[in-house]
Design an enzyme around this catalytic site. Structure first.
Site, short mmCIF file in Angstrom:
data_model
loop_
_atom_site.label_atom_id
_atom_site.label_comp_id
_atom_site.label_asym_id
_atom_site.label_seq_id
_atom_site.Cartn_x
_atom_site.Cartn_y
_atom_site.Cartn_z
CG HIS A 1 -8.87 6.85 4.29
ND1 HIS A 1 -10.09 6.13 3.72
CD2 HIS A 1 -7.98 5.75 4.65
CE1 HIS A 1 -10.06 4.92 3.83
NE2 HIS A 1 -8.59 4.63 4.18
CD GLU B 1 -6.54 4.21 1.13
OE1 GLU B 1 -6.86 3.40 2.44
OE2 GLU B 1 -6.89 5.36 1.36
#
Length: 209
Positions: free
Chosen positions: A53, A117
């Site tokens: 992430h 992302e």
């Protein structure tokens, strides 16, 4: 944080750290304060971890090699991996989106869910156009096809994350290579009706297919 994996209608919930942190360590046992072992996650019933992430990469400083070790160990223990990749705004503006995503993709083995992302879209309200998102998803799938196999490319779920809401989810979900969404814990995932709309936007695509 909630993650919706639309292609097979899986809804995965990854609660905040104080409840269950679904990041994981690179191996079994040891004294690693602040991290959590795959074995502990399995013991309480977790089936997925979120690795790579943006905050882990750019705030904590985890590099591709380290993230890859985490992913390899989690997969070896039969825990699913949601593998995040994505570029900074300056990298997109410099035309380096594919280079960055492909480099980050190298850290992960087969059998993961890829989450595209772009960092510039996380919590900013800015979202790539459906065409821009599809372009990256298609490029990642093509990369998998050429470097792994066509079968793996077809079966790999590639989901989009970054300011997804009920206003844009339907148009994003219509794109061929967008299999679902990673929805952040500070936004639409905390609003029941809005989160349901996002889920329905992808299940509708599945039914239609």
């Amino acid at each position: 944080m909630y993650i919706f994996l639309g292609k097979f209608a899986d809804v995965v919930v990854a609660p905040p750290f104080l409840y269950i942190d679904q990041n994981c360590w690179t191996g079994k046992g040891g004294a690693f304060t602040g991290e959590i072992s795959v074995e502990q996650l399995k013991d309480i019933g977790c089936k997925w971890v979120i690795l790579g992430h943006s905050e882990r990469r750019y705030v904590i400083g985890e590099n591709d090699e380290f993230i890859g070790k985490k992913a390899a160990y989690a997969l070896s223990q039969k825990v699913g991996v949601i593998a995040c990749i994505g570029e900074l705004l300056e990298e997109r503006e410099a035309g380096k989106t594919f280079d960055v995503c492909f480099q980050q993709l190298k850290a992960f083995a087969d059998d993961v869910v890829i989450a595209y992302e772009p960092l510039w879209a996380i919590g900013t309200g800015k979202v790539p156009t459906p065409e821009q998102a599809q372009e990256v998803h298609a490029a990642v799938r093509d990369r998998l096809s050429k470097n792994v196999s066509a079968e793996v490319a077809s079966k790999t779920r590639i989901i989009y994350g970054g300011s997804v809401n009920r206003g844009n989810s339907s148009n994003l979900a219509k794109k061929e290579d967008i299999d679902g969404f990673l929805v952040g814990g500070g936004g639409a995932s905390l609003k029941g009706p809005e989160f349901a709309t996002i889920i329905n936007s992808v299940t509708s695509k599945k039914v239609a297919a």
